[in-house]
Design a protein around this motif. Structure first.
Motif, PDB file in Angstrom:
ATOM      1  N   PRO A 429      70.430  49.163  87.508  1.00 16.42           N
ATOM      2  CA  PRO A 429      72.002  48.881  87.781  1.00 16.42           C
ATOM      3  C   PRO A 429      72.349  48.003  86.227  1.00 16.42           C
ATOM      4  O   PRO A 429      71.592  47.478  86.163  1.00 16.42           O
ATOM      5  CB  PRO A 429      72.021  48.011  88.633  1.00 16.42           C
ATOM      6  CG  PRO A 429      70.795  47.725  89.738  1.00 16.42           C
ATOM      7  CD  PRO A 429      70.138  48.892  89.048  1.00 16.42           C
ATOM      8  N   VAL A 430      73.640  48.552  85.873  1.00 14.95           N
ATOM      9  CA  VAL A 430      74.632  48.195  84.908  1.00 14.95           C
ATOM     10  C   VAL A 430      74.997  46.819  85.054  1.00 14.95           C
ATOM     11  O   VAL A 430      74.819  46.196  83.989  1.00 14.95           O
ATOM     12  CB  VAL A 430      75.417  49.204  84.209  1.00 14.95           C
ATOM     13  CG1 VAL A 430      75.756  48.917  82.813  1.00 14.95           C
ATOM     14  CG2 VAL A 430      74.811  50.304  83.816  1.00 14.95           C
ATOM     15  N   GLY A 569      76.456  53.794  80.846  1.00 17.48           N
ATOM     16  CA  GLY A 569      76.756  53.056  80.650  1.00 17.48           C
ATOM     17  C   GLY A 569      77.773  52.442  80.622  1.00 17.48           C
ATOM     18  O   GLY A 569      77.796  50.617  80.379  1.00 17.48           O
ATOM     19  N   ALA A 570      79.004  52.678  80.844  1.00 12.26           N
ATOM     20  CA  ALA A 570      80.116  52.398  79.546  1.00 12.26           C
ATOM     21  C   ALA A 570      81.113  52.026  80.716  1.00 12.26           C
ATOM     22  O   ALA A 570      82.065  51.790  80.701  1.00 12.26           O
ATOM     23  CB  ALA A 570      81.155  53.604  78.934  1.00 12.26           C
ATOM     24  N   TYR A 571      80.598  52.415  81.680  1.00 14.55           N
ATOM     25  CA  TYR A 571      81.138  52.873  83.222  1.00 14.55           C
ATOM     26  C   TYR A 571      82.112  51.640  83.507  1.00 14.55           C
ATOM     27  O   TYR A 571      83.459  51.884  83.563  1.00 14.55           O
ATOM     28  CB  TYR A 571      80.130  53.464  84.403  1.00 14.55           C
ATOM     29  CG  TYR A 571      81.164  54.255  85.976  1.00 14.55           C
ATOM     30  CD1 TYR A 571      81.987  55.189  85.694  1.00 14.55           C
ATOM     31  CD2 TYR A 571      80.691  53.844  87.081  1.00 14.55           C
ATOM     32  CE1 TYR A 571      82.390  56.025  86.334  1.00 14.55           C
ATOM     33  CE2 TYR A 571      80.892  54.552  88.072  1.00 14.55           C
ATOM     34  CZ  TYR A 571      82.182  56.131  87.259  1.00 14.55           C
ATOM     35  OH  TYR A 571      82.524  56.509  88.148  1.00 14.55           O
ATOM     36  N   HIS A 572      81.533  50.380  83.775  1.00 17.22           N
ATOM     37  CA  HIS A 572      81.701  49.078  83.851  1.00 17.22           C
ATOM     38  C   HIS A 572      82.128  48.037  82.919  1.00 17.22           C
ATOM     39  O   HIS A 572      82.195  46.445  83.254  1.00 17.22           O
ATOM     40  CB  HIS A 572      81.529  48.483  84.929  1.00 17.22           C
ATOM     41  CG  HIS A 572      81.339  49.489  86.318  1.00 17.22           C
ATOM     42  ND1 HIS A 572      80.343  50.185  87.146  1.00 17.22           N
ATOM     43  CD2 HIS A 572      82.706  50.374  87.394  1.00 17.22           C
ATOM     44  CE1 HIS A 572      80.526  50.972  87.613  1.00 17.22           C
ATOM     45  NE2 HIS A 572      82.291  51.493  88.062  1.00 17.22           N
ATOM     46  N   GLN A 573      82.226  48.388  81.737  1.00 17.23           N
ATOM     47  CA  GLN A 573      81.641  47.635  80.243  1.00 17.23           C
ATOM     48  C   GLN A 573      82.908  47.346  79.657  1.00 17.23           C
ATOM     49  O   GLN A 573      82.095  47.851  78.076  1.00 17.23           O
ATOM     50  CB  GLN A 573      80.566  48.276  79.957  1.00 17.23           C
ATOM     51  CG  GLN A 573      78.743  47.317  81.012  1.00 17.23           C
ATOM     52  CD  GLN A 573      78.610  46.534  80.900  1.00 17.23           C
ATOM     53  OE1 GLN A 573      79.883  45.700  82.171  1.00 17.23           O
ATOM     54  NE2 GLN A 573      77.806  46.356  80.767  1.00 17.23           N
ATOM     55  N   GLY A 574      83.952  48.330  80.044  1.00 17.47           N
ATOM     56  CA  GLY A 574      84.937  48.493  79.265  1.00 17.47           C
ATOM     57  C   GLY A 574      86.911  49.611  79.726  1.00 17.47           C
ATOM     58  O   GLY A 574      87.641  49.890  79.071  1.00 17.47           O
ATOM     59  N   THR A 575      85.375  50.323  80.487  1.00 20.12           N
ATOM     60  CA  THR A 575      85.912  51.702  80.664  1.00 20.12           C
ATOM     61  C   THR A 575      87.813  51.367  81.753  1.00 20.12           C
ATOM     62  O   THR A 575      87.007  49.918  82.246  1.00 20.12           O
ATOM     63  CB  THR A 575      85.545  52.497  81.803  1.00 20.12           C
ATOM     64  OG1 THR A 575      84.453  52.221  80.588  1.00 20.12           O
ATOM     65  CG2 THR A 575      85.874  53.242  81.743  1.00 20.12           C
TER      66      THR A 575
END
Length: 647
Positions: A429-430, A569-575
């Motif tokens: 999980p990220v 990796g970007a899905y919930h880290q600023g998207t």
């Protein structure tokens, strides 16, 4: 509805015409989908994509129907478009497009070669896997029109290669049956039978997935267009014992009438609401004898309970379909197990692996009863909802339980990602967010209050629910305000150096949009906080909705691009997630912060990516290019809901 049409500057330019996509659905989980230019850029694009026993299981059948016009001079003008593994684009029929338009939600192309003008219109038969493609001579003529049928029969998530046998194409009256799976019908069928090798999908290449496939040229239809108004039409449909579908022109009219009825039933107040109401209809499906359900997004998602419940009010209650919504809620109530709602995931397994889907279900039931007055449904499902509370108090799967110390919900298990921020990279999980996530507990407080209202309306004692609600609300107000001036994203999170249950905890003050639910829900635990909302807006708000993480965070990723690992990796880290515009708008309204100009970017977006619809995600950095599914249920539903509820 809003006017969606493009002239030659968009249609003939692949950087514009091949990045705008249209979608037509059949109401049973299948679809037709492609681009304005006619170039297939995804493996999911096709004219007949058939749903199986569940919406996530789809197979691509008729891929394209390439027109070629034989002029009186003997010249042959090809109007199709394909990109090949060599990099060549051939034919280049898009260069002759003078207009593309959505008319009542149905795509219409218009090609011009000198004084010869031909239009194509496409529709699907509501309630059946059937597509109709009608070609009409507008001016010029006489000409002869040929339509080359490129086919496959494969899983929508894969590719078919020429290293196996060719497709089985059996002639029948008026056409052919392909792979005993779908039928083609039209004038003057001539079988061919050869592979087209190395068709390239540029969007799959950009997503780090296999970009090429081979197609089977099954044969061609043809007909003469002598004078303006003459037509040549083709039907394709799932091969089954049902009677043959109506003629193609009739299918178009049936689809057009239904689309108009869908819009009228929603009673839209302006053209944007009308467009969103029709977009919402694409996600409401019924497969076989199954109850009504919701496709989370096209072209690759199936049904997901969290997405369905978040989208519920917008898709059903704001479009005049509360009767269908009632059916859906009753069906989902029957999936409850150990206090958890089934997550009807695309894997084919019924899984119970979310902490929040059940809480969104409580919210959906409360909204249904509050907005429709359907107290009978409330009374019917109340015992199941009370059992949800009992199961959470006792503890259920994945460590989900009410903490006896403060009455808040805690959750977490090794390797699990149970909130909506559930992306994984190589199985890890990220954003695991174990502990007490802020939106989960906002939903818990909201659910307890709503459930108490339902219990009292049914004549039941709600004192214990009220006590639980008061205790959880008090704890929420004490625990979540963070020193920077916003709310903690997770409290009592396991410290990174310790495993779950290792005894060391911390509070995560990452600036994320999840806290918006603490002010936005009907029974939100906190009073409006304008300064906090201003801080959130300054860091997170974009024209397409809030980012999932503030840009100054070390983990921030501004582009949702690349292969599967990079994108996850970007899905919930600023998207950016457009669905979050709903909670943001609600929170602002409660705080008396104006939102009149909030929706301008999303309304303009209706013509930029998935035409007439709202995308799943967008880049966190400007220009906030859309990513993910071009057509996403909760994005459409939340925009429609907050626009309508604010008037």
């Amino acid at each position: 509805m809003i006017d969606i049409r493009f002239g030659p500057q968009v249609c003939t330019d692949l950087t514009s015409g091949a990045t705008r996509e249209w979608l037509v659905t059949d109401g049973v989980g299948g679809y037709a989908m492609g681009t304005v230019s006619g170039l297939r850029t995804r493996r999911y694009h096709g004219l007949l994509v058939v749903a199986g026993e569940r919406p996530a299981v789809r197979r691509v059948g008729l891929v394209s129907l390439d027109p070629a016009v034989l002029l009186p001079s003997g010249a042959r003008v090809r109007l199709g478009a394909h990109e090949w593994a060599s990099g060549a684009v051939d034919p280049r029929g898009f260069e002759l497009l003078e207009r593309f338009a959505l008319v009542d939600g149905l795509p219409r192309w218009r090609w011009r070669a000198g004084d010869m003008v031909i239009e194509r219109e496409l529709a699907m038969l509501p309630g059946r896997s059937c597509v109709a493609v009608v070609h009409r001579l507008v001016s010029g003529g006489p000409v002869r029109l040929e339509l080359a049928a490129a086919c496959t029969w494969r899983d929508a998530h894969g590719e078919r290669r020429s290293d196996g046998p060719g497709l089985r194409v059996e002639p029948v009256a008026g056409g052919a049956v392909v792979e005993d799976a779908f039928r083609l019908a039209g004038p003057n069928w001539e079988p061919e039978g050869q592979w087209w090798l190395g068709v390239h999908h540029r969007e799959e290449a950009a997503r780090g997935l296999p970009p090429t496939e081979d197609l089977w040229y099954a044969g061609r239809f043809s007909g003469t267009l002598d004078r303006p108004g003459d037509t040549v039409s083709v039907l394709a449909w799932k091969h089954d014992p049902a009677p043959e579908p109506p003629p193609a022109a009739e299918v178009v009219e049936i689809a057009r009438r239904r689309n108009r009825q869908v819009v009228a039933q929603a009673a839209p107040r302006d053209d944007v609401e009308a467009t969103l109401a029709l977009a919402a209809d694409a996600f409401v499906v019924r497969t076989g004898d199954a109850p009504v359900d919701v496709v989370a997004g096209y072209p690759w998602f199936g049904t997901w309970s969290r997405d369905t419940m978040i989208a519920y009010e917008g898709l059903f209650l704001r479009t005049g379909r509360a009767d269908l919504g009632r059916e859906l809620l009753r069906a989902y109530a029957a999936t409850l197990s150990e206090g958890m709602l089934a997550n009807t995931a695309d894997t084919g397994r019924v899984e119970y692996n979310t902490v929040d889907a059940t809480l969104w279900f409580l919210h959906a039931v409360e909204r249904h009863v509050a907005l429709t007055g359907d107290t009978d449904l409330g009374a019917e499902v109340l015992p199941a909802l009370l059992a949800v509370v009992d199961a959470h108090r006792a503890g259920t799967r994945y460590g989900i339980a009410v903490d006896p110390a403060d009455g808040l919900l805690t959750q977490g298990a090794p390797g699990a990602a149970l909130t909506w921020m559930d992306a994984r990279v190589h199985g890890v999980p990220v954003t695991p967010r174990a502990g007490k996530p802020v939106e989960v507990n906002a939903l818990w407080v909201n659910g307890l209050a709503g459930l108490a209202e339902l219990a009292e309306a049914s004549g039941r004692d709600a004192d214990e629910l009220r006590r639980m609600h008061a205790r959880a609300t008090t704890a929420f107000r004490e625990r979540y305000p963070a020193p920077p001036g916003w709310l903690y994203d997770v409290v009592d999170a396991p410290a990174p150096a310790y495993p779950l249950g290792g005894g060391a905890f911390h509070d995560d003050d990452s600036l994320r949009p999840n806290q918006l639910l603490a002010w936005s829900l009907p029974y939100a635990p906190l009073e409006p906080d304008e300064p906090a909302l201003r801080r959130i807006a300054a860091a997170l708000l974009t024209p397409l909705g809030p980012r999932s993480l503030a840009p100054d965070a070390p983990e921030f990723v501004g582009r949702h691009r690349g292969g599967p690992a990079e994108r996850d990796g970007a899905y919930h880290q600023g998207t950016v997630w457009p669905w979050l515009v709903g909670p943001y708008a609600d929170a602002c309204r409660r705080a008396k912060v104006p939102v009149d100009e909030l929706f301008v970017g999303l309304e303009a977006h209706l013509t930029e990516y998935g035409l007439g619809s709202v995308s799943e995600t967008a880049d966190g950095l400007a220009p906030h290019a859309a990513t993910g599914c071009p057509f996403q249920a909760w994005s459409v539903a939340e925009l429609l809901r907050v626009r309508r509820s604010g008037r």
